[in-house]
Design an enzyme around this catalytic site. Structure first.
Site, PDB file in Angstrom:
ATOM      1  N   HIS A 115       0.823  -1.215   0.000  1.00 17.35           N
ATOM      2  CA  HIS A 115       0.000   0.000   0.000  1.00 17.35           C
ATOM      3  C   HIS A 115       0.850   1.254   0.000  1.00 17.35           C
ATOM      4  CE1 HIS A 115      -4.262  -1.218   0.313  1.00 17.35           C
ATOM      5  NE2 HIS A 115      -3.707  -2.375   0.608  1.00 17.35           N
ATOM      6  N   ASP A 116       1.977   1.222   0.680  1.00 17.86           N
ATOM      7  CA  ASP A 116       2.839   2.408   0.651  1.00 17.86           C
ATOM      8  C   ASP A 116       3.342   2.646  -0.767  1.00 17.86           C
ATOM      9  OD1 ASP A 116       4.324   4.599   1.567  1.00 17.86           O
ATOM     10  OD2 ASP A 116       6.131   3.375   1.721  1.00 17.86           O
TER      11      ASP A 116
ATOM     12  N   GLY B  40       4.222   6.213  -4.488  1.00 20.77           N
ATOM     13  CA  GLY B  40       5.596   5.727  -4.348  1.00 20.77           C
ATOM     14  C   GLY B  40       5.953   5.274  -2.944  1.00 20.77           C
TER      15      GLY B  40
ATOM     16  N   ASP C   6       7.326   5.965  -0.112  1.00 18.67           N
ATOM     17  CA  ASP C   6       7.841   7.159   0.571  1.00 18.67           C
ATOM     18  C   ASP C   6       7.281   7.296   1.986  1.00 18.67           C
ATOM     19  OD1 ASP C   6       5.219   7.743   0.069  1.00 18.67           O
ATOM     20  OD2 ASP C   6       5.582   9.773  -0.650  1.00 18.67           O
TER      21      ASP C   6
ATOM     22  N   SER D 204       4.400   7.582   2.913  1.00 20.54           N
ATOM     23  CA  SER D 204       3.253   8.493   3.024  1.00 20.54           C
ATOM     24  C   SER D 204       2.080   7.807   3.727  1.00 20.54           C
ATOM     25  CB  SER D 204       2.823   9.003   1.646  1.00 20.54           C
ATOM     26  OG  SER D 204       2.639   7.934   0.742  1.00 20.54           O
TER      27      SER D 204
ATOM     28  N   PRO E 132      -5.631  -1.352  -7.103  1.00 19.41           N
ATOM     29  CA  PRO E 132      -6.665  -2.054  -7.859  1.00 19.41           C
ATOM     30  C   PRO E 132      -7.659  -2.731  -6.909  1.00 19.41           C
ATOM     31  CG  PRO E 132      -4.506  -3.112  -8.130  1.00 19.41           C
ATOM     32  CD  PRO E 132      -4.306  -1.929  -7.258  1.00 19.41           C
TER      33      PRO E 132
ATOM     34  N   ASP F 195       4.572 -19.541   0.226  1.00 15.82           N
ATOM     35  CA  ASP F 195       5.093 -20.418  -0.817  1.00 15.82           C
ATOM     36  C   ASP F 195       4.121 -20.402  -1.990  1.00 15.82           C
ATOM     37  OD1 ASP F 195       2.948 -21.957  -0.157  1.00 15.82           O
ATOM     38  OD2 ASP F 195       4.095 -23.527   0.837  1.00 15.82           O
TER      39      ASP F 195
END
Ligand SMILES: *[C@@H]1O[C@H](CO)[C@@H](O)[C@H](O)[C@H]1NC(C)=O
Ligand SMILES: *[C@@H]1O[C@H](CO)[C@@H](O)[C@H](O)[C@H]1NC(C)=O
Ligand SMILES: *[C@@H]1O[C@H](CO)[C@@H](O)[C@H](O)[C@H]1NC(C)=O
Length: 328
Positions: A71-72, A77, A79, A81, A164, A252
């Protein structure tokens, strides 16, 4: 006032994106960026200590930390956030409901600050912690790249356009990944893996229950697809497996083998296994003998999405706030 702040934030966001498109910030990540930069302390060892201690108490942190990095990186990007606490920050957007592990990053930050204040970025801490999580989850150990700087902007509205949704079509999902520089193999490795959503199905926010916002019919179908690993150290045989918090997640390719064996039930995974664009990739991953290496490579690639490096961004003092808070 809020409007102005948002407009400025958007402008900065666009400038950052432009800088990335121009390639200004790529190529500066490296393995071992902090070597020799934190006195005698080994930054990666410190983070590994924090993550391992947590893992021993709660093995579900494996999925949580991988998803935190996902998610970051996908929103604005890699960063950090996603860590910012503010009225309208990314954290407040709907997908935040499935995200945990913020406190682990805070703990790792406090630990490294004790050795070398203002040196290690929160964005790198997320990446290092995710690597350790993959390793602890049995996915193998890959060399993590570091050298990211922390972003100054975090906006809830960026989330919906970047992640998505579960009902997105294969071509839509591929477009989102391609836009981040990730190909089909990366997508199937990162997106389809149960770890991305597994504890939403079993142990939402450590409640031992599925995410209440998730359709129960859907949750049941997903649970059939992503059974909890039955290898467990827990002594509590009387408790139903689904409610047992002491599960060792195991990273796996069994998930992909299930996709190939079972006829698809549900949107995205069914489609992955049946769609002509992705079927061969799913099959190849299902049969791969080097799954940990492939998965690690996809994690490294994801960790390089639109990063800030060099003089860009900042090194936050606290991961939950920018140093000069224009957006809190
Ligand atoms: C997640 O989003 C909800 C709804 O916007 C918000 O109330 C909550 O504080 C957010 N959680 C975190 C950890 O920021
Ligand atoms: C995706 O990229 C990786 C290298 O980053 C490569 O090994 C793999 O074959 C590529 N997959 C496709 C489908 O192009
Ligand atoms: C088994 O689970 C129950 C209910 O969660 C709990 O109260 C009990 O302490 C657990 N026992 C052990 C041995 O972990």
């Amino acid at each position: 006032m809020k409007k102005v702040k948002q407009a400025v934030a958007l402008l900065i966001l666009r400038l950052c994106l432009l800088a990335n498109i121009a390639g200004l910030s790529h190529g500066a990540l490296q393995v071992g960026f902090y070597r020799g930069k934190c006195g005698i302390a080994d930054v990666e060892m410190i983070v590994a200590g924090v993550v391992t201690a947590r893992f021993i108490r709660d093995p579900t942190v494996v999925a949580a930390l991988i998803r935190l990095q996902f998610h970051d990186c996908f929103v604005n990007g890699c960063d950090a956030s996603i860590l910012i606490d503010a009225t309208n920050s990314e954290k407040t957007a709907i997908p935040n409901l499935t995200i945990r592990g913020y406190d682990i990053i805070d703990e790792a930050k406090a630990a490294v600050e004790g050795f070398c204040p203002g040196v290690v970025s929160c964005a790198d801490l997320i990446a290092i912690a995710a690597r350790d999580a993959v390793f602890l989850g049995g996915g193998g150990r890959y060399e993590v790249q570091t050298g990211r700087r922390d972003g100054l902007v975090s906006l809830a509205q960026s989330v919906s356009i970047s992640i998505p949704g579960p009902s997105a079509s294969i071509p839509q999902t591929m477009a989102v990944f391609a836009n981040k520089g990730l190909n089909l193999t990366d997508m199937v490795l990162l997106m389809a893996h149960c770890s991305i959503f597994k504890d939403r199905l079993y142990n939402f926010r450590s409640t031992g229950r599925p995410d209440p916002t998730m359709d129960s019919f859907l949750a049941n179908k997903l649970r059939a697809r992503c059974p909890l690993d039955t290898t467990t150290t827990a002594a509590n045989n009387t408790v139903d497996l689904d409610q047992n918090p002491f599960q060792i997640p195991f990273l796996d390719n069994s998930y992909y083998r299930q996709l190939m064996l079972n006829r698809g039930v549900l949107e995205i995974d069914q489609e992955l296994a049946l769609h002509p664009l992705t079927r061969a990739t799913v099959m190849s991953i299902a049969n791969a003998l080097d799954f940990p290496i492939q998965f690690g490579a996809a994690m490294v690639k994801m960790g390089a999405i639109e990063v800030l490096t060099g003089m860009q961004g900042e090194i936050r003092r606290f991961c939950t706030a920018t140093n000069w808070p224009p957006f809190t």
